[in-house]
Write an enzyme that holds these catalytic residues in place. Structure first.
Site, PDB file in Angstrom:
ATOM      1  N   LYS A  54       0.820  -1.211   0.000  1.00  0.00           N
ATOM      2  CA  LYS A  54       0.000   0.000   0.000  1.00  0.00           C
ATOM      3  C   LYS A  54       0.856   1.265   0.000  1.00  0.00           C
ATOM      4  O   LYS A  54       0.420   2.318  -0.459  1.00  0.00           O
ATOM      5  CB  LYS A  54      -0.964  -0.018   1.175  1.00  0.00           C
ATOM      6  CG  LYS A  54      -1.956  -1.164   1.057  1.00  0.00           C
ATOM      7  CD  LYS A  54      -3.267  -0.910   1.737  1.00  0.00           C
ATOM      8  CE  LYS A  54      -4.329  -1.904   1.307  1.00  0.00           C
ATOM      9  NZ  LYS A  54      -4.001  -3.311   1.604  1.00  0.00           N
TER      10      LYS A  54
HETATM   11  C1  LIG Z   1      -4.617  -4.392   1.067  1.00  0.00           C
HETATM   12  C2  LIG Z   1      -3.910  -5.683   1.007  1.00  0.00           C
HETATM   13  C3  LIG Z   1      -4.287  -6.709   0.113  1.00  0.00           C
HETATM   14  C4  LIG Z   1      -5.494  -6.605  -0.795  1.00  0.00           C
HETATM   15  O1  LIG Z   1      -5.343  -5.656  -1.827  1.00  0.00           O
HETATM   16  P1  LIG Z   1      -6.619  -5.108  -2.625  1.00  0.00           P
HETATM   17  O2  LIG Z   1      -6.099  -3.980  -3.444  1.00  0.00           O
HETATM   18  O3  LIG Z   1      -7.586  -4.651  -1.574  1.00  0.00           O
HETATM   19  O4  LIG Z   1      -7.162  -6.221  -3.436  1.00  0.00           O
HETATM   20  C5  LIG Z   1      -3.526  -7.866   0.085  1.00  0.00           C
HETATM   21  N1  LIG Z   1      -2.466  -8.027   0.910  1.00  0.00           N
HETATM   22  C6  LIG Z   1      -2.084  -7.076   1.777  1.00  0.00           C
HETATM   23  C7  LIG Z   1      -0.922  -7.336   2.666  1.00  0.00           C
HETATM   24  C8  LIG Z   1      -2.780  -5.862   1.869  1.00  0.00           C
HETATM   25  O5  LIG Z   1      -2.404  -4.925   2.748  1.00  0.00           O
END
Ligand SMILES: *Cc1c(COP(=O)(O)O)cnc(C)c1O
Length: 477
Positions: free
Chosen positions: A120
């Site tokens: 993220k």
């Molecule tokens: C947010 C997140 C996801 C999922 O990603 P999306 O964009 O919501 O599909 C998967 N793994 C981790 C570690 C995350 O923080």
């Protein structure tokens, strides 16, 4: 480049006009009017670019109303080794997203070397710099209100800390996050960051955010905004690393690859879908879910049936514990031939708590041409995958990445090189790693002992009036 709503009933807007907002006024999500196309000549030239230059090449096709020199500077500031070297000692941080090859044709794209050790950061760091730039220009301020169960909140706080014109009010369930996640957020001492620990569950915190956002007078008076995963700038920033990963895993742009993506809100894989629509030679996009398999079910059966929070399992890949995928509407818009009226009709059912079924429609026949595969992974699968990778390659992966690898290996077409997106570092999910391997994951040096740092947070009951009073008391009028 103008942006239109997936529900077809909102005026077209520019990149900076939608940057600070959330949903379109008709309740839809913004998407480019048309996907910009990347020519073969561009692909060949982009292959040689650094991450920051590649990000500029991609994002300048989307952020057409930011002057080139400004956009270039913002991106150069964002994708630097200084920001993305929090990961492993053996990573090549000059690549920002280094590719780790397990064996010929099987790779992991490292996306977790940013400040909070999850992918993220890749988008959120850019968002922080874009917000600061836009607010500065408009002489405006923004108070970001959000709820987190872990990764999103910390990524947002590390992206917004110390930024001019921005405050962050982040709600988290009191005592429900791991000690590491708590320390990551609550140890921030920046005066523009406010951590609020809610006596309740994540959903209670989320409901409080919704209640405040639905009070339009309060929202306008206190300039409340969000940074959730439907934000278009976040999606666009994620498109870049699909290009980067593709170039790192191939020698020529004649080759095709498969990407496997651990998915929750469909934000990450949506960026892959858009990269492919732009002309990146992606053969297959493989969607991996955990026990919360609402998206896997759709791609297998044509039925999309959100489960509601009462039927969402708590799993050992908690960032994918989602049963209603907020970005999914963007893909469905393309699937139904960009027919906003159709999306409006479908989502009137979803928004009322219902489901939809495309099986006996032309959309079911159209689905294969988008070339998605999907599968699910359970706790036992992820423990097994973590063990196998450690034993066979000496590589330690986190629980979410393990879900992606398990499903990717299972679903990929033979002869298609597989790039598994790494979404977090194992250090974030220590407990399950210990369960799988009997040893603790390595922790980046900067994060040693963060649990012992002084913490700054406010404990609050799940009471909307109290939250409003807290915001009012901390936003100068
Ligand atoms: C947010 C997140 C996801 C999922 O990603 P999306 O964009 O919501 O599909 C998967 N793994 C981790 C570690 C995350 O923080």
């Amino acid at each position: 480049m103008k942006y239109i709503s997936t529900r077809g009933n909102a005026p077209a807007k520019s990149f900076t006009e939608i940057l600070l907002g959330g949903l379109a006024p008709d309740g839809g999500l913004y998407l480019p009017e048309q996907y910009p196309q990347v020519t073969r000549t561009e692909l060949d030239a982009w292959r040689k670019l650094s991450y920051a230059d590649l990000a500029y090449a991609v994002l300048s096709k989307f952020a057409t109303d930011i002057p080139a020199a400004d956009l270039k500077a913002i991106i150069a500031n964002t994708y630097t080794t200084a920001v993305y070297s929090n990961g492993r000692a053996d990573s090549d941080s000059t690549q920002i997203t280094p590719l780790r090859t397990l064996e010929p044709g099987v790779h992991i794209l490292e996306l977790s070397n940013g400040p909070t050790l999850a992918f993220k950061d890749m988008a959120m760091q850019l968002l922080g710099n874009l917000f600061e730039y836009a607010l500065d220009k408009q002489h405006e301020e923004l108070n970001i209100l959000g709820a987190t169960s872990g990764d999103t909140g910390s990524a947002a706080e590390y992206a917004m800390r110390g930024k001019r014109g921005i405050r962050v009010f982040m709600l988290s369930p009191n005592g429900k996050m791991s000690a590491f996640q708590r320390a990551q957020m609550y140890s921030l001492q920046d005066p523009n960051i406010f951590n609020i620990a809610i006596n309740g569950m994540f959903d209670d915190a989320q409901d409080m955010v919704k209640a405040v956002s639905n009070d339009h007078a309060f929202k306008a008076k206190y300039k409340i905004g969000t940074v959730n995963s439907i934000n278009w700038a976040r999606v666009s920033a994620q498109i870049v690393y699909y290009f980067k990963g593709y170039f790192a895993a191939t020698k020529s742009s004649d080759e095709q690859v498969a990407f496997s993506v651990p998915s929750g809100n469909f934000g990450n894989i949506c960026a892959g879908h858009i990269a492919r629509m732009m002309g990146l030679p992606i053969g297959q996009l493989i969607l991996a879910t955990n026990e919360n398999d609402v998206l896997d079910e759709f791609f297998r059966t044509g039925v999309y049936c959100p489960r509601g929070s009462a039927n969402t399992y708590e799993t050992s890949s908690p960032s994918m514990d989602i049963s209603k995928a907020s970005n999914f509407e963007r893909f469905v818009f393309d699937l139904v031939g960009r027919d906003g009226t159709k999306v409006r009709e479908i989502w009137s059912r979803v928004d009322a708590g219902g489901a939809f079924d495309i099986r006996h429609t032309p959309y079911w026949d159209a689905l294969p041409k988008f070339d998605f595969a999907s599968g699910k992974s359970t706790h036992l699968d992820r423990i097994k995958t973590i063990r196998e990778l450690w034993e066979e390659y000496g590589v330690m992966v986190d629980t979410h990445t393990a879900d992606g690898i398990k499903v990717g290996l299972e679903q990929r077409r033979p002869n298609l090189p597989l790039i598994c997106l790494e979404t977090a570092l194992p250090a974030k999910f220590e407990e399950t790693i210990v369960e799988a391997l009997g040893r603790r994951p390595e922790r980046p040096a900067a994060m040693e002992g963060i649990e012992n740092l002084p913490q700054r947070f406010e404990v609050m009951d799940a009471d909307v009036a109290k939250l409003k009073a807290f915001i009012a008391a901390h936003v100068p009028q």
